[in-house]
Design an enzyme around this catalytic site. Structure first.
Site, PDB file in Angstrom:
ATOM      1  N   GLU A  94     -10.966  -2.218  18.807  1.00  0.00           N
ATOM      2  CA  GLU A  94     -10.843  -1.068  17.900  1.00  0.00           C
ATOM      3  C   GLU A  94     -12.257  -0.570  17.595  1.00  0.00           C
ATOM      4  OE1 GLU A  94      -8.053  -1.538  14.644  1.00  0.00           O
ATOM      5  OE2 GLU A  94      -9.467  -0.504  13.326  1.00  0.00           O
ATOM      6  N   ARG A 117       0.835  -1.212   0.000  1.00  0.00           N
ATOM      7  CA  ARG A 117       0.000   0.000   0.000  1.00  0.00           C
ATOM      8  C   ARG A 117       0.864   1.254   0.000  1.00  0.00           C
ATOM      9  NH1 ARG A 117      -4.150   1.176   4.938  1.00  0.00           N
ATOM     10  NH2 ARG A 117      -2.258   0.710   6.128  1.00  0.00           N
ATOM     11  N   ARG A 124      -6.307   9.870  10.616  1.00  0.00           N
ATOM     12  CA  ARG A 124      -7.176   9.458  11.730  1.00  0.00           C
ATOM     13  C   ARG A 124      -8.654   9.710  11.446  1.00  0.00           C
ATOM     14  NH1 ARG A 124      -4.139   5.923  14.477  1.00  0.00           N
ATOM     15  NH2 ARG A 124      -2.053   6.791  14.740  1.00  0.00           N
TER      16      ARG A 124
HETATM   17  C1  LIG Z   1      -5.750   0.881  14.864  1.00  0.00           C
HETATM   18  C2  LIG Z   1      -4.869   1.376  14.000  1.00  0.00           C
HETATM   19  O1  LIG Z   1      -4.821   1.113  12.681  1.00  0.00           O
HETATM   20  C3  LIG Z   1      -5.800   0.357  12.000  1.00  0.00           C
HETATM   21  C4  LIG Z   1      -5.267   0.125  10.638  1.00  0.00           C
HETATM   22  C5  LIG Z   1      -5.576   0.948   9.581  1.00  0.00           C
HETATM   23  C6  LIG Z   1      -4.963   0.750   8.245  1.00  0.00           C
HETATM   24  O2  LIG Z   1      -3.918   0.095   8.153  1.00  0.00           O
HETATM   25  O3  LIG Z   1      -5.525   1.252   7.248  1.00  0.00           O
HETATM   26  C7  LIG Z   1      -6.511   1.985   9.746  1.00  0.00           C
HETATM   27  C8  LIG Z   1      -7.135   2.167  10.930  1.00  0.00           C
HETATM   28  C9  LIG Z   1      -7.131   1.086  11.930  1.00  0.00           C
HETATM   29  O4  LIG Z   1      -8.119   0.184  11.506  1.00  0.00           O
HETATM   30  C10 LIG Z   1      -3.825   2.323  14.464  1.00  0.00           C
HETATM   31  O5  LIG Z   1      -2.719   2.266  13.898  1.00  0.00           O
HETATM   32  O6  LIG Z   1      -4.112   3.128  15.350  1.00  0.00           O
END
Ligand SMILES: C=C(O[C@@H]1C=C(C(=O)O)C=C[C@H]1O)C(=O)O
Length: 339
Positions: free
Chosen positions: A333, A156, A222
């Site tokens: 999460e 990615r 975020r």
């Molecule tokens: C929970 C976390 O990451 C997770 C991973 C993500 C991704 O890789 O796209 C995006 C948000 C969350 O689902 C974090 O790093 O705080």
């Protein structure tokens, strides 16, 4: 076929989260742009009822499927692009694709991401709003012994690096486990000029995590705010008990749940919105709707539910999933939308 209608509908684009059984009770309120089906088994993305449907294996076989339904007040046109399915309404594009199980993921993920980003750019939807990365065996190992989430993050990050001139900013996203190997991906993007991407002062931007968390950092913001003619929608990324770059409250499910909720509260609050130039009063964690709660260990679900039921409004749509999270020490999460 009909879909749930929400009282807090955002003009232009809105979403709802419902168990499949209840989802057909009310009359259709708009045009279907896309759906994500959190189902009891994996399936290829398809065009169904004139719009893409991504299916991710995220529910036990005997449990009801949860469906996330995206609707728009504009006419929708849908189609296929290679193995992907998409729909567009002139303002928004919804694009879904599945990558089956692979020995290693990096190169295929890079190709899939590049294809998706080039496609959305070529149709004028230049601003990313939200990306779903639903990843089987997320903390398991690939054929070379590398953690699959890290393998995925590398591909990615390489795609975003290759297209950095067109996509200099990252959007809100989810990167969460599923119950079958393979990766289900979904992209929501918009015509230019309506998005603002937010970071959280309590957390290191994920794209700056140190290398102990992986050779290439996760590529997401975020939250992303999408303006519309009234105010807008704030899409909150999957959020966990991370302070700075480190996991807080290891082995403490209540502590992790509360820290996660505090992280969201600060992220969506007026001070943080103002810091990012988003006007308005801001929100609190109580305003989160279409909430998705991911819990690693089924024995923890009741504790998490109890805390969430005290925090979220009784009218909020909320769905629980028993799936792995992107770090082995993260137990929970949470994500959602503020409108
Ligand atoms: C929970 C976390 O990451 C997770 C991973 C993500 C991704 O890789 O796209 C995006 C948000 C969350 O689902 C974090 O790093 O705080």
């Amino acid at each position: 076929m009909s879909y749930p209608q929400r009282g807090d509908r955002t003009p232009g684009l809105w979403s709802a989260l419902a168990s499949k059984a209840g989802a057909s009770a009310e009359s259709a309120s708009g045009n279907l742009l896309g759906r994500i089906s959190y189902a009891g088994e994996p399936a290829e993305p398809v065009l169904a009822d004139g719009a893409p449907r991504l299916t991710a294996h995220m529910a036990a076989k005997n449990l009801a499927t949860t469906e996330e339904v995206w609707q728009t007040d504009r006419p929708v046109r849908s189609g296929t692009a290679g193995e992907a399915v998409f729909a567009e309404d002139g303002e928004h594009l919804f694009y879904a694709v599945r990558l089956g199980p692979q020995p290693t993921y990096r190169e295929r993920v890079r190709d899939l991401y590049e294809n998706a980003l080039e496609f959305t750019w070529s149709r004028g939807y230049t601003d990313l709003v939200r990306i779903w990365n639903l990843i089987g065996e997320i903390t398991g190992r690939n054929a070379e012994g590398v953690e699959i989430y890290r393998d995925f993050c590398t591909g990615r990050a390489e795609a975003f690096a290759a297209l950095a001139d067109r996509f200099p900013r990252l959007s809100a996203a989810t990167g969460i486990g599923t119950l079958s190997p393979g990766i289900d991906l979904c992209f929501l993007s918009a015509k230019p000029g309506r998005t603002t991407h937010l970071e959280n002062p309590r957390q290191t931007p994920a794209y700056q995590y140190p290398s102990e968390y992986g050779p290439r950092s996760p590529s997401f913001a975020r939250a992303t705010f999408l303006r519309d003619q009234n105010a807008g929608s704030l899409f909150v990324s999957g959020t966990a008990s991370i302070l700075g770059a480190d996991t807080a409250h290891v082995d403490d499910i209540a502590g992790q749940t509360l820290e996660t909720l505090r992280n969201i509260d600060v992220l969506v609050g007026s001070e943080n919105l103002g810091r990012h130039g988003v006007r308005g009063d801001g929100y609190t964690v109580r305003d989160l709707d279409q909430v998705k709660v991911y819990v690693r260990d089924s024995a923890h679900i009741s504790t998490v539910r109890n805390i969430c039921s005290l925090v979220f409004s009784p009218g909020s749509e909320i769905a629980y999933f028993n799936v792995d999270v992107c770090r082995p020490d993260l137990l929970v999460e949470i994500e959602g939308v503020c409108r």
